[in-house]
Enzyme design. Structure first.
Site, PDB file in Angstrom:
ATOM      1  N   SER A   1       0.850  -1.190   0.000  1.00  0.00           N
ATOM      2  CA  SER A   1       0.000   0.000   0.000  1.00  0.00           C
ATOM      3  C   SER A   1       0.887   1.242   0.000  1.00  0.00           C
ATOM      4  O   SER A   1       2.073   1.181   0.349  1.00  0.00           O
ATOM      5  CB  SER A   1      -0.885  -0.002   1.253  1.00  0.00           C
ATOM      6  OG  SER A   1      -1.530   1.235   1.447  1.00  0.00           O
TER       7      SER A   1
ATOM      8  N   TYR B   1      -4.324  -0.298   9.677  1.00  0.00           N
ATOM      9  CA  TYR B   1      -4.103  -0.688   8.288  1.00  0.00           C
ATOM     10  C   TYR B   1      -2.676  -0.338   7.863  1.00  0.00           C
ATOM     11  O   TYR B   1      -1.971  -1.163   7.260  1.00  0.00           O
ATOM     12  CB  TYR B   1      -5.119   0.020   7.393  1.00  0.00           C
ATOM     13  CG  TYR B   1      -4.947  -0.265   5.923  1.00  0.00           C
ATOM     14  CD1 TYR B   1      -5.423  -1.448   5.366  1.00  0.00           C
ATOM     15  CD2 TYR B   1      -4.306   0.641   5.082  1.00  0.00           C
ATOM     16  CE1 TYR B   1      -5.268  -1.721   4.016  1.00  0.00           C
ATOM     17  CE2 TYR B   1      -4.143   0.382   3.737  1.00  0.00           C
ATOM     18  CZ  TYR B   1      -4.631  -0.802   3.204  1.00  0.00           C
ATOM     19  OH  TYR B   1      -4.471  -1.063   1.873  1.00  0.00           O
TER      20      TYR B   1
END
Length: 261
Positions: free
Chosen positions: A149, A162
């Site tokens: 990510s 996250y």
């Protein structure tokens, strides 16, 4: 007369397993691998979604199997592995695309929510890598592709669980690349930029957060899922035989961005 050069990203004769391949970016990449010639098995917990994607894979002339699996269970992943090896003869490519996120001020994040995100995004990736190591080694040209990510590299507001999980996924990718090089397994990651999916659309569309992402992205738009396929095909193929421990950012320039106006 020019010398004939074979397509280095041809995946014919290979088998890919896509954990989290029934929706979102994982589904798009799975179908892209099938189009490039691979037999592809997608898995998740919902049998109806597996059947839908499997039908699309078969429509491309590729083999697949329909079997639900839970990235939260090593036993479930092992059962999937055994069935894929039994029916399709082995596994050459593993793509880990299962993931979850939520937004909340970090001071208010409950440990149970933190643990849930870590279990799915990080430990789920570890489980799948451990489970499929043997057939990937037996392949002689094994490939692991983990979905990292932007938050593997930079902080994003109020998604600490996250972000921590995805930073750890990138670290795990590097560790496995070192350990598994002797087994002829290349382990890499793709770091998508901002791609609206079912997972994050509510955080992006028509929000201040979404507008800030666009401001910071030199290409001034969100990514389209199919724009991840090229990086995935590269990392899955013989063209990546000397690439390991790397993360390819597909982000419209976000990570290299400074002042854009």
């Amino acid at each position: 007369m020019s010398e004939h050069i074979e397509n280095p990203i041809d995946l014919r004769g290979r088998t890919a397993v896509v954990v989290g391949g029934t929706s979102g970016l994982g589904k798009t990449i799975a179908l892209g691998m099938a189009a490039a010639g691979a037999n592809v098995v997608v898995t998740g917990r919902r049998a109806n979604l597996i059947d839908e994607v499997a039908t699309q894979i078969e429509a491309k002339g590729r083999k697949t199997i329909r079997m639900a699996s839970d990235a939260g269970s090593r036993e479930s992943l092992d059962a999937l592995r055994d069935e894929v090896v039994k029916q399709l003869g082995g596994v050459d490519i593993l793509l880990n695309a299962a993931g979850q996120t939520f937004r909340k001020p970090t001071v208010d994040v409950a440990e149970a929510d933190w643990d849930r995100i870590m279990n799915i995004n990080l430990t789920g990736t570890l489980r799948a890598c451990q489970s499929f190591h043997a057939p990937l080694k037996a392949s002689g040209r094994g490939r692991v592709i983990n979905i990292a990510s932007l938050s593997s590299f930079v902080s994003l507001n109020e998604v600490a669980a996250y972000a921590a999980s995805k930073a750890a996924v990138l670290s795990l990718t590097k560790s496995l690349a070192i350990e598994w090089a002797k087994d002829d397994i290349c382990v890499n990651a793709i770091a998508p930029g901002v791609f609206p999916t079912e997972l994050n659309a509510s955080l992006l569309n028509g929000t201040e957060r979404g507008r800030e992402f666009l401001l910071r992205t030199p290409m001034k738009r969100f990514g389209r899922p199919e724009e991840l396929v090229g990086a995935a095909l590269l990392l899955a193929s013989d063209a990546a035989s000397f690439i390991t421990g790397q993360a390819i950012a597909v982000d419209g320039g976000f990570l290299c961005s400074g002042v854009n106006s």
